[in-house]
Design a protein around this motif. Structure first.
Motif, PDB file in Angstrom:
ATOM      1  N   VAL A   4     -47.633   3.031  16.295  1.00 49.84           N
ATOM      2  CA  VAL A   4     -48.583   1.884  16.339  1.00 49.84           C
ATOM      3  C   VAL A   4     -50.029   2.514  16.545  1.00 49.84           C
ATOM      4  N   VAL A   5     -50.991   1.984  15.682  1.00 53.36           N
ATOM      5  CA  VAL A   5     -52.211   2.614  15.860  1.00 53.36           C
ATOM      6  C   VAL A   5     -53.096   1.461  16.581  1.00 53.36           C
ATOM      7  N   GLY A   6     -53.942   1.935  17.645  1.00 57.45           N
ATOM      8  CA  GLY A   6     -54.757   1.137  18.418  1.00 57.45           C
ATOM      9  C   GLY A   6     -54.533   1.320  19.869  1.00 57.45           C
ATOM     10  N   GLY A   7     -55.577   0.822  20.789  1.00 65.45           N
ATOM     11  CA  GLY A   7     -55.468   1.304  21.942  1.00 65.45           C
ATOM     12  C   GLY A   7     -55.836  -0.065  23.101  1.00 65.45           C
ATOM     13  N   GLY A   8     -55.922  -1.252  22.435  1.00 71.05           N
ATOM     14  CA  GLY A   8     -55.967  -2.360  22.957  1.00 71.05           C
ATOM     15  C   GLY A   8     -54.820  -3.257  23.415  1.00 71.05           C
ATOM     16  N   ASP A   9     -55.169  -4.600  23.836  1.00 75.85           N
ATOM     17  CA  ASP A   9     -53.799  -4.971  24.437  1.00 75.85           C
ATOM     18  C   ASP A   9     -52.838  -5.419  23.157  1.00 75.85           C
ATOM     19  N   THR A  10     -53.525  -5.586  22.116  1.00 72.83           N
ATOM     20  CA  THR A  10     -52.439  -5.916  20.828  1.00 72.83           C
ATOM     21  C   THR A  10     -51.611  -4.541  20.685  1.00 72.83           C
ATOM     22  N   ALA A  11     -52.259  -3.730  20.584  1.00 79.25           N
ATOM     23  CA  ALA A  11     -51.478  -2.303  20.236  1.00 79.25           C
ATOM     24  C   ALA A  11     -50.369  -2.066  21.330  1.00 79.25           C
ATOM     25  N   CYS A  12     -50.786  -2.373  22.532  1.00 79.15           N
ATOM     26  CA  CYS A  12     -49.872  -2.054  23.844  1.00 79.15           C
ATOM     27  C   CYS A  12     -48.602  -2.979  23.706  1.00 79.15           C
ATOM     28  N   GLU A  13     -49.128  -4.555  23.339  1.00 75.56           N
ATOM     29  CA  GLU A  13     -48.006  -5.437  23.126  1.00 75.56           C
ATOM     30  C   GLU A  13     -46.907  -5.152  21.988  1.00 75.56           C
ATOM     31  N   GLU A  14     -47.620  -4.671  20.836  1.00 76.82           N
ATOM     32  CA  GLU A  14     -46.731  -4.373  19.717  1.00 76.82           C
ATOM     33  C   GLU A  14     -45.699  -3.141  20.023  1.00 76.82           C
ATOM     34  N   ARG A  56     -57.497   6.599  19.277  1.00 72.36           N
ATOM     35  CA  ARG A  56     -58.519   7.483  18.829  1.00 72.36           C
ATOM     36  C   ARG A  56     -59.372   7.993  20.122  1.00 72.36           C
ATOM     37  N   LYS A  57     -59.222   7.184  21.299  1.00 74.42           N
ATOM     38  CA  LYS A  57     -60.053   7.537  22.344  1.00 74.42           C
ATOM     39  C   LYS A  57     -59.081   8.424  23.344  1.00 74.42           C
ATOM     40  N   PRO A  58     -59.769   8.955  24.439  1.00 76.12           N
ATOM     41  CA  PRO A  58     -58.886   9.347  25.349  1.00 76.12           C
ATOM     42  C   PRO A  58     -58.418   8.544  26.457  1.00 76.12           C
ATOM     43  N   ALA A 113     -52.716  -2.276  14.697  1.00 81.91           N
ATOM     44  CA  ALA A 113     -52.969  -3.002  15.680  1.00 81.91           C
ATOM     45  C   ALA A 113     -54.762  -2.725  16.144  1.00 81.91           C
ATOM     46  N   ILE A 114     -55.094  -2.795  15.125  1.00 81.11           N
ATOM     47  CA  ILE A 114     -56.630  -2.359  15.748  1.00 81.11           C
ATOM     48  C   ILE A 114     -57.736  -3.335  15.748  1.00 81.11           C
ATOM     49  N   GLY A 115     -57.336  -4.587  15.656  1.00 78.56           N
ATOM     50  CA  GLY A 115     -58.375  -5.705  15.992  1.00 78.56           C
ATOM     51  C   GLY A 115     -58.236  -6.631  14.610  1.00 78.56           C
ATOM     52  N   HIS A 116     -59.279  -7.638  14.694  1.00 80.27           N
ATOM     53  CA  HIS A 116     -59.153  -8.633  13.503  1.00 80.27           C
ATOM     54  C   HIS A 116     -60.483  -8.738  13.009  1.00 80.27           C
ATOM     55  N   HIS A 117     -60.493  -9.374  11.629  1.00 74.37           N
ATOM     56  CA  HIS A 117     -61.629  -9.805  11.083  1.00 74.37           C
ATOM     57  C   HIS A 117     -61.857 -11.412  11.055  1.00 74.37           C
ATOM     58  N   HIS A 171     -65.413 -12.163  22.078  1.00 71.40           N
ATOM     59  CA  HIS A 171     -64.983 -11.663  23.617  1.00 71.40           C
ATOM     60  C   HIS A 171     -63.725 -12.159  24.186  1.00 71.40           C
ATOM     61  N   TYR A 172     -63.233 -13.191  24.158  1.00 65.58           N
ATOM     62  CA  TYR A 172     -62.099 -13.592  24.902  1.00 65.58           C
ATOM     63  C   TYR A 172     -60.884 -13.540  24.155  1.00 65.58           C
ATOM     64  N   LYS A 173     -60.949 -14.220  23.061  1.00 67.81           N
ATOM     65  CA  LYS A 173     -59.739 -14.269  22.095  1.00 67.81           C
ATOM     66  C   LYS A 173     -58.453 -14.646  22.598  1.00 67.81           C
ATOM     67  N   GLN A 174     -58.395 -15.704  23.520  1.00 65.31           N
ATOM     68  CA  GLN A 174     -56.938 -15.842  24.241  1.00 65.31           C
ATOM     69  C   GLN A 174     -56.670 -17.413  23.718  1.00 65.31           C
TER      70      GLN A 174
HETATM   71  P1  NDP Z   1     -59.190  -4.721  20.548  1.00 64.99           P
HETATM   72  O1  NDP Z   1     -60.940  -4.790  19.673  1.00 64.99           O
HETATM   73  O2  NDP Z   1     -59.457  -5.167  22.091  1.00 64.99           O
HETATM   74  O3  NDP Z   1     -58.822  -3.292  20.574  1.00 64.99           O
HETATM   75  C1  NDP Z   1     -58.773  -2.546  19.209  1.00 64.99           C
HETATM   76  C2  NDP Z   1     -58.119  -1.134  19.383  1.00 64.99           C
HETATM   77  O4  NDP Z   1     -57.999  -0.665  18.232  1.00 64.99           O
HETATM   78  C3  NDP Z   1     -59.046  -0.494  20.097  1.00 64.99           C
HETATM   79  O5  NDP Z   1     -58.625   0.594  21.118  1.00 64.99           O
HETATM   80  C4  NDP Z   1     -59.821   0.578  19.113  1.00 64.99           C
HETATM   81  O6  NDP Z   1     -60.295   1.451  19.498  1.00 64.99           O
HETATM   82  C5  NDP Z   1     -58.651   0.420  17.960  1.00 64.99           C
HETATM   83  N1  NDP Z   1     -59.509   0.607  16.731  1.00 64.99           N
HETATM   84  C6  NDP Z   1     -60.286   0.000  15.967  1.00 64.99           C
HETATM   85  N2  NDP Z   1     -60.507   0.521  15.006  1.00 64.99           N
HETATM   86  C7  NDP Z   1     -60.030   1.583  14.855  1.00 64.99           C
HETATM   87  C8  NDP Z   1     -59.966   2.532  13.817  1.00 64.99           C
HETATM   88  N3  NDP Z   1     -60.465   2.457  12.580  1.00 64.99           N
HETATM   89  N4  NDP Z   1     -58.906   3.779  13.817  1.00 64.99           N
HETATM   90  C9  NDP Z   1     -58.432   3.724  15.178  1.00 64.99           C
HETATM   91  N5  NDP Z   1     -58.358   2.863  16.148  1.00 64.99           N
HETATM   92  C10 NDP Z   1     -59.224   1.924  16.027  1.00 64.99           C
HETATM   93  O7  NDP Z   1     -58.293  -5.573  19.825  1.00 64.99           O
HETATM   94  P2  NDP Z   1     -57.196  -6.197  20.200  1.00 64.99           P
HETATM   95  O8  NDP Z   1     -56.620  -6.939  18.890  1.00 64.99           O
HETATM   96  O9  NDP Z   1     -56.056  -5.278  20.917  1.00 64.99           O
HETATM   97  O10 NDP Z   1     -57.427  -7.358  21.219  1.00 64.99           O
HETATM   98  C11 NDP Z   1     -58.476  -8.392  20.924  1.00 64.99           C
HETATM   99  C12 NDP Z   1     -58.452  -8.913  22.286  1.00 64.99           C
HETATM  100  O11 NDP Z   1     -57.391  -9.835  22.436  1.00 64.99           O
HETATM  101  C13 NDP Z   1     -58.937  -8.482  23.185  1.00 64.99           C
HETATM  102  O12 NDP Z   1     -59.968  -9.228  24.131  1.00 64.99           O
HETATM  103  C14 NDP Z   1     -57.328  -8.563  24.030  1.00 64.99           C
HETATM  104  O13 NDP Z   1     -57.600  -8.477  25.488  1.00 64.99           O
HETATM  105  C15 NDP Z   1     -56.897  -9.937  23.640  1.00 64.99           C
HETATM  106  N6  NDP Z   1     -55.591  -9.905  23.468  1.00 64.99           N
HETATM  107  C16 NDP Z   1     -54.764 -10.427  24.681  1.00 64.99           C
HETATM  108  C17 NDP Z   1     -53.395 -10.299  24.913  1.00 64.99           C
HETATM  109  C18 NDP Z   1     -53.035 -11.051  26.082  1.00 64.99           C
HETATM  110  O14 NDP Z   1     -53.684 -11.268  27.073  1.00 64.99           O
HETATM  111  N7  NDP Z   1     -51.475 -10.873  26.096  1.00 64.99           N
HETATM  112  C19 NDP Z   1     -52.680  -9.725  23.757  1.00 64.99           C
HETATM  113  C20 NDP Z   1     -53.531  -9.240  22.570  1.00 64.99           C
HETATM  114  C21 NDP Z   1     -54.721  -9.238  22.677  1.00 64.99           C
HETATM  115  P3  NDP Z   1     -61.582   1.941  20.302  1.00 64.99           P
HETATM  116  O15 NDP Z   1     -61.172   1.455  21.944  1.00 64.99           O
HETATM  117  O16 NDP Z   1     -61.708   3.155  20.446  1.00 64.99           O
HETATM  118  O17 NDP Z   1     -62.646   1.209  19.828  1.00 64.99           O
END
Ligand code: NDP
Length: 315
Positions: A151-161, A177-179, A241-245, A287-290
């Protein structure tokens, strides 16, 4: 082209759209809703929703959307399949084309079109689309039972997936991609403590390989640093799982959007700069996306639509 006149058109069917439909129906706006490409929106591709008040045991995203849909239908919302393909917001009634064949002339429009998953932009993502590359773990995870996935990504979506997939797969790599992880603390802890999940920090994906589908991923650790390290891992599935457009493209000519495409509204209201056109949910929320904030903004949009119609004497 067929033409139909309505008081309130709702475009999109996530928590924002359905909540707007519930409120607009109960206010006698006779709303017509087009559900869009993914009826129910993004929540139909998540697992359990644990943070929506009123569900102490959590609820599946799909179930929650079915419940909201049924609630909107109960009050008379006219819910239809169809995708808005063109918008003319020059003057009221606003003209929204559905599936290129029907024009809805609407006194008010509530844009609740949500956001779509982003891809890395690698050619291999297209090459292996449907052959090991996915942006929806809950849709496709089933195919990876007892297999190895990334799974690619470090946000909530990536962790959930990653957690969802770990319930099916034998091993899950989380490529970050980050530490550090950007996800909420509770999700970070769940991922870090999960025995089947291995987090690969400071790692970028540069390609995929495989004969008849994904068989592995090419990675770079500490990209362009003196100690950069390139290596490959054998995997069967690759999940983005790297965010949305935000899905705002057809409206951009008439309403303001920020640099990422999110619709800009006035303060914390759902009002756009076009009178009678409102935006709710993720399409206007960088910002919130909930689910709960989307639902709240759908409620606000319907209330604003009602006030607008009343002021115009169109009720
Ligand atoms: P986020 O924008 O929060 O995170 C995107 C992640 O993808 C980041 O770790 C980012 O890295 C990484 N990323 C982006 N572009 C690239 C790339 N080109 N290559 C590699 N990594 C990349 O998106 P999410 O979809 O995870 O979450 C969106 C919002 O929805 C957030 O506010 C989140 O809290 C919320 N959410 C809440 C949930 C819940 O409460 N149950 C469940 C899912 C989402 P970097 O950090 O380096 O930018």
């Amino acid at each position: 082209m067929t033409t139909e006149r309505v008081k309130c058109l709702i475009i999109g069917s996530g928590p924002a759209g359905y909540t707007a439909a519930i409120y607009a129906s109960r206010a006698n706006l006779s709303p017509v809703m087009y559900e869009g490409l993914q009826p129910g929106g993004q929540l139909t591709t998540t697992t359990d929703v644990e943070n929506f008040p009123g569900y102490p045991q959590g609820v599946s995203g799909t179930q929650m959307m079915e419940d909201m849909r049924a609630q909107a239908a109960r009050f008379g919302a006219d819910i239809r399949f169809g995708i808005a393909t063109h918008a003319d917001l020059k003057a009221a009634p606003y003209k929204i084309t559905i599936d290129g064949s029907t024009v809805i002339e609407a006194e008010t429009v509530i844009i609740a079109t949500g956001a779509t998953a982003k891809y890395l932009g690698l050619q291999d993502e297209q090459k292996y689309a449907g052959m090991g590359v996915s942006a929806c773990a809950t849709c496709d995870g089933f195919f990876y039972r007892k297999k190895v996935v990334a799974v690619v990504g470090g946000g909530d979506t990536a962790c959930e997936e990653a957690i969802y997939l770990a319930g099916l797969a034998s091993k899950v790599y989380l490529i970050v991609r980050k530490p550090y992880l950007r996800a909420s603390k509770i999700m970070q802890e769940r991922v870090m403590q999960h025995e089947k999940i291995e987090v690969l920090f400071e790692t970028n994906t540069v390609g995929l390989f495989g004969e008849n589908g994904v068989e592995g991923v090419n990675l770079v650790k500490r990209w362009e640093q003196p100690d950069e390290e390139r290596y490959s891992l054998a995997i069967d599935g690759f999940f983005l799982a790297i965010g949305h457009h935000p899905n705002s493209d057809i409206f951009k000519e008439y309403i303001d959007t920020d640099e990422a495409g999110y619709i800009v509204t006035e303060g914390s209201s759902p009002c756009t700069k076009v009178p009678g056109v409102f935006a709710a949910g993720d399409v206007a929320d960088p910002h919130y996306k909930q689910a709960i904030t989307a639902a709240a903004s759908g409620c606000k949009a319907a209330i604003e639509a009602e006030r607008y119609l009343a002021e115009k004497g169109l009720m």
